[in-house]
Motif scaffolding. Sequence first.
Motif, mmCIF file in Angstrom:
data_model
loop_
_atom_site.group_PDB
_atom_site.id
_atom_site.type_symbol
_atom_site.label_atom_id
_atom_site.label_comp_id
_atom_site.label_asym_id
_atom_site.label_seq_id
_atom_site.Cartn_x
_atom_site.Cartn_y
_atom_site.Cartn_z
ATOM 1 N N LYS A 158 -84.362 -114.302 -40.159
ATOM 2 C CA LYS A 158 -85.189 -114.467 -38.962
ATOM 3 C C LYS A 158 -86.583 -114.974 -39.320
ATOM 4 C CE LYS A 158 -83.023 -110.875 -36.169
ATOM 5 N NZ LYS A 158 -83.223 -109.566 -35.533
ATOM 6 N N GLU A 188 -76.573 -107.084 -38.809
ATOM 7 C CA GLU A 188 -77.898 -106.456 -38.926
ATOM 8 C C GLU A 188 -77.796 -105.041 -39.489
ATOM 9 O OE1 GLU A 188 -80.391 -108.852 -35.493
ATOM 10 O OE2 GLU A 188 -79.381 -106.984 -34.934
ATOM 11 N N ASN A 189 -76.717 -104.330 -39.178
ATOM 12 C CA ASN A 189 -76.531 -102.983 -39.724
ATOM 13 C C ASN A 189 -76.091 -103.016 -41.180
ATOM 14 O OD1 ASN A 189 -77.292 -101.427 -37.507
ATOM 15 N ND2 ASN A 189 -75.299 -101.662 -36.568
ATOM 16 N N LYS A 190 -75.230 -103.972 -41.525
ATOM 17 C CA LYS A 190 -74.690 -104.029 -42.884
ATOM 18 C C LYS A 190 -75.644 -104.734 -43.856
ATOM 19 C CE LYS A 190 -70.508 -104.923 -45.442
ATOM 20 N NZ LYS A 190 -69.086 -105.109 -45.392
ATOM 21 N N CYS A 208 -80.851 -110.192 -42.868
ATOM 22 C CA CYS A 208 -81.061 -110.625 -41.479
ATOM 23 C C CYS A 208 -82.548 -110.782 -41.166
ATOM 24 C CB CYS A 208 -80.402 -109.647 -40.512
ATOM 25 S SG CYS A 208 -78.591 -109.691 -40.597
ATOM 26 N N ILE A 228 -73.480 -110.110 -34.629
ATOM 27 C CA ILE A 228 -74.890 -110.042 -35.041
ATOM 28 C C ILE A 228 -75.295 -108.593 -35.278
ATOM 29 C CG2 ILE A 228 -77.268 -110.362 -34.220
ATOM 30 C CD1 ILE A 228 -76.216 -112.971 -32.881
ATOM 31 N N HIS A 229 -74.922 -107.706 -34.378
ATOM 32 C CA HIS A 229 -75.245 -106.281 -34.522
ATOM 33 C C HIS A 229 -74.654 -105.717 -35.816
ATOM 34 C CE1 HIS A 229 -76.131 -102.193 -33.261
ATOM 35 N NE2 HIS A 229 -74.883 -101.871 -33.546
ATOM 36 N N THR A 230 -73.403 -106.052 -36.084
ATOM 37 C CA THR A 230 -72.740 -105.581 -37.303
ATOM 38 C C THR A 230 -73.443 -106.106 -38.553
ATOM 39 O OG1 THR A 230 -70.617 -105.443 -36.168
ATOM 40 C CG2 THR A 230 -70.550 -105.562 -38.574
ATOM 41 N N GLN A 241 -72.567 -111.316 -30.069
ATOM 42 C CA GLN A 241 -73.593 -110.271 -30.112
ATOM 43 C C GLN A 241 -73.142 -109.108 -30.993
ATOM 44 O OE1 GLN A 241 -74.257 -109.494 -25.897
ATOM 45 N NE2 GLN A 241 -76.286 -110.422 -26.082
ATOM 46 N N SER A 242 -71.882 -108.755 -30.896
ATOM 47 C CA SER A 242 -71.348 -107.668 -31.715
ATOM 48 C C SER A 242 -71.369 -108.033 -33.204
ATOM 49 C CB SER A 242 -69.922 -107.340 -31.275
ATOM 50 O OG SER A 242 -69.356 -106.367 -32.101
ATOM 51 N N PRO A 248 -79.358 -105.524 -43.405
ATOM 52 C CA PRO A 248 -80.635 -105.565 -42.677
ATOM 53 C C PRO A 248 -81.696 -106.459 -43.331
ATOM 54 C CG PRO A 248 -80.328 -103.437 -43.750
ATOM 55 C CD PRO A 248 -79.050 -104.191 -43.900
#
Length: 105
Positions: free
Chosen positions: A87, A76-78, A83, A72-74, A69-70, A80
């Motif tokens: 999707k 999505e921030n780097k 990602c 994926i979060h990273t 999850q972390s 966007p």
Amino acid sequence: MEFYDIDIPEMEKQRYKSIKATGKYIELNVLIEAEEKDEGNKTSRVPIVRTCLHDCGPTEVACLYVTLQSIIHTLENKYPVECILGKMTMNVEELGITMEDYKED
């Protein structure tokens, strides 16, 4: 010693060896090739995903889940836009992940 004097890659290499030596860990490897494969009217990049569970339990699986999850979060921030496009345009139901479960007898 200042923080910037620490050789982080070497420290991670040592931690990796130390963890592997215990024989109790989860290891996840993901390999995605950069070259597209032409499959008729579409192209694909099927990753190779290998998960090895070495004498571990639910706590380690939960840690792997939170780590993913972390990641994926990273991403999505780097990245966007990438990602969002992933999707919207890619549909993955099952990758056929190889899982090896090792238990010490």
